[in-house]
Design a protein around this motif. Sequence first.
Motif, PDB file in Angstrom:
ATOM      1  N   VAL A 292       0.849  -1.187   0.000  1.00  0.00           N
ATOM      2  CA  VAL A 292       0.000   0.000   0.000  1.00  0.00           C
ATOM      3  C   VAL A 292       0.887   1.240   0.000  1.00  0.00           C
ATOM      4  O   VAL A 292       1.672   1.442   0.933  1.00  0.00           O
ATOM      5  CB  VAL A 292      -0.929   0.022   1.230  1.00  0.00           C
ATOM      6  N   LYS A 293       0.764   2.053  -1.033  1.00  0.00           N
ATOM      7  CA  LYS A 293       1.604   3.252  -1.133  1.00  0.00           C
ATOM      8  C   LYS A 293       1.095   4.299  -0.153  1.00  0.00           C
ATOM      9  O   LYS A 293      -0.043   4.751  -0.245  1.00  0.00           O
ATOM     10  CB  LYS A 293       1.569   3.807  -2.556  1.00  0.00           C
ATOM     11  N   VAL A 294       1.944   4.695   0.793  1.00  0.00           N
ATOM     12  CA  VAL A 294       1.510   5.650   1.808  1.00  0.00           C
ATOM     13  C   VAL A 294       2.099   7.044   1.629  1.00  0.00           C
ATOM     14  O   VAL A 294       1.488   8.023   2.059  1.00  0.00           O
ATOM     15  CB  VAL A 294       1.803   5.123   3.234  1.00  0.00           C
ATOM     16  N   THR A 295       3.261   7.173   1.038  1.00  0.00           N
ATOM     17  CA  THR A 295       3.817   8.494   0.745  1.00  0.00           C
ATOM     18  C   THR A 295       4.704   8.437  -0.485  1.00  0.00           C
ATOM     19  O   THR A 295       5.231   7.382  -0.856  1.00  0.00           O
ATOM     20  CB  THR A 295       4.681   9.062   1.900  1.00  0.00           C
ATOM     21  N   THR A 296       4.874   9.576  -1.114  1.00  0.00           N
ATOM     22  CA  THR A 296       5.837   9.738  -2.205  1.00  0.00           C
ATOM     23  C   THR A 296       6.461  11.119  -2.091  1.00  0.00           C
ATOM     24  O   THR A 296       5.746  12.110  -1.905  1.00  0.00           O
ATOM     25  CB  THR A 296       5.174   9.612  -3.585  1.00  0.00           C
ATOM     26  N   VAL A 297       7.777  11.201  -2.195  1.00  0.00           N
ATOM     27  CA  VAL A 297       8.449  12.481  -2.335  1.00  0.00           C
ATOM     28  C   VAL A 297       9.151  12.489  -3.684  1.00  0.00           C
ATOM     29  O   VAL A 297       9.711  11.487  -4.109  1.00  0.00           O
ATOM     30  CB  VAL A 297       9.456  12.757  -1.198  1.00  0.00           C
ATOM     31  N   LYS A 298       9.084  13.609  -4.360  1.00  0.00           N
ATOM     32  CA  LYS A 298       9.598  13.680  -5.734  1.00  0.00           C
ATOM     33  C   LYS A 298      10.356  14.981  -5.941  1.00  0.00           C
ATOM     34  O   LYS A 298       9.990  16.023  -5.398  1.00  0.00           O
ATOM     35  CB  LYS A 298       8.432  13.609  -6.724  1.00  0.00           C
ATOM     36  N   ILE A 299      11.417  14.899  -6.738  1.00  0.00           N
ATOM     37  CA  ILE A 299      12.127  16.090  -7.166  1.00  0.00           C
ATOM     38  C   ILE A 299      12.310  16.009  -8.674  1.00  0.00           C
ATOM     39  O   ILE A 299      12.467  14.915  -9.238  1.00  0.00           O
ATOM     40  CB  ILE A 299      13.483  16.249  -6.447  1.00  0.00           C
ATOM     41  N   GLY A 300      12.250  17.155  -9.349  1.00  0.00           N
ATOM     42  CA  GLY A 300      12.388  17.190 -10.792  1.00  0.00           C
ATOM     43  C   GLY A 300      13.246  18.357 -11.233  1.00  0.00           C
ATOM     44  O   GLY A 300      13.464  19.317 -10.474  1.00  0.00           O
ATOM     45  N   VAL A 301      13.735  18.279 -12.455  1.00  0.00           N
ATOM     46  CA  VAL A 301      14.527  19.369 -13.022  1.00  0.00           C
ATOM     47  C   VAL A 301      14.150  19.543 -14.491  1.00  0.00           C
ATOM     48  O   VAL A 301      13.992  18.568 -15.225  1.00  0.00           O
ATOM     49  CB  VAL A 301      16.045  19.099 -12.864  1.00  0.00           C
ATOM     50  N   ASN A 302      13.932  20.780 -14.899  1.00  0.00           N
ATOM     51  CA  ASN A 302      13.638  21.135 -16.290  1.00  0.00           C
ATOM     52  C   ASN A 302      14.848  21.863 -16.849  1.00  0.00           C
ATOM     53  O   ASN A 302      15.334  22.830 -16.236  1.00  0.00           O
ATOM     54  CB  ASN A 302      12.403  22.036 -16.358  1.00  0.00           C
TER      55      ASN A 302
END
Length: 246
Positions: A158-168
């Motif tokens: 069961v997915k309980v959290t997600t942290v994400k970083i991105g760059v353009n």
Amino acid sequence: MAAVTAAAITMAAMPSAVYAADGDTLSATSTTPEDYEAYLVEQVELGDSDAQETLSQYQELSDSQKEQFVTLLNDPQRGQELGDFISDTSDVDSIDEESYVTEMRKETEGGNVVLEAELTAEQTETAPTTDEEISDPSGTRYYDRWATYSVSDTIFGVKVTTVKIGVNYRTTSSRVVKVYNGWASHRNWVPFASFSNSPVKEWISADPANNATAETIWQGKWAGFEWDARERIWADQSGFKGGYLK
């Protein structure tokens, strides 16, 4: 990373008060399987479309698994076994971007608690935009690109959290020439924990790496424990190159 707690597994941001079915405020020791499902249903009803995925996964668990799920969720010491997502303890500032191998998965509790990374990268060929690009006699091709690195926490699948970083960013066929911006986001479905992140920094790393890089620092609290972790991504003309959360 600072003091490692269950927040290392469940990096979650929640409303200031979450209530059980009987009206009592949920805590890190009081959440029941019924409370957690009611909480997820409420998030869906409030318009959180991503919460539906977590709700569906949770409803597929057996009653026994749901009991074990909330036991793990309620334990503020859960993160002691996982520690940092990245197992090596070297100084993050000394990491060699060219040789670093991104860790994709780490687990505990016999695989029932998992941290797993996901990578994305896309590109679009674009026309020259600056005077320098337009006047370039070599006919260089330019590409606008983006890449992301996310880490999701799951308990019994069961997915309980997600942290994400991105760059353009912008490249030629052989080099990064510009970073437009970096950004960070998170998704959360865990009560009684909170976290925030610092402004995202972005830059082009020095040669020979020449990567578009973005970074943020996450800060979290869980049942009296505090932690912090740095999330970084770097990418070049070939797409995603590396990332970590530690």
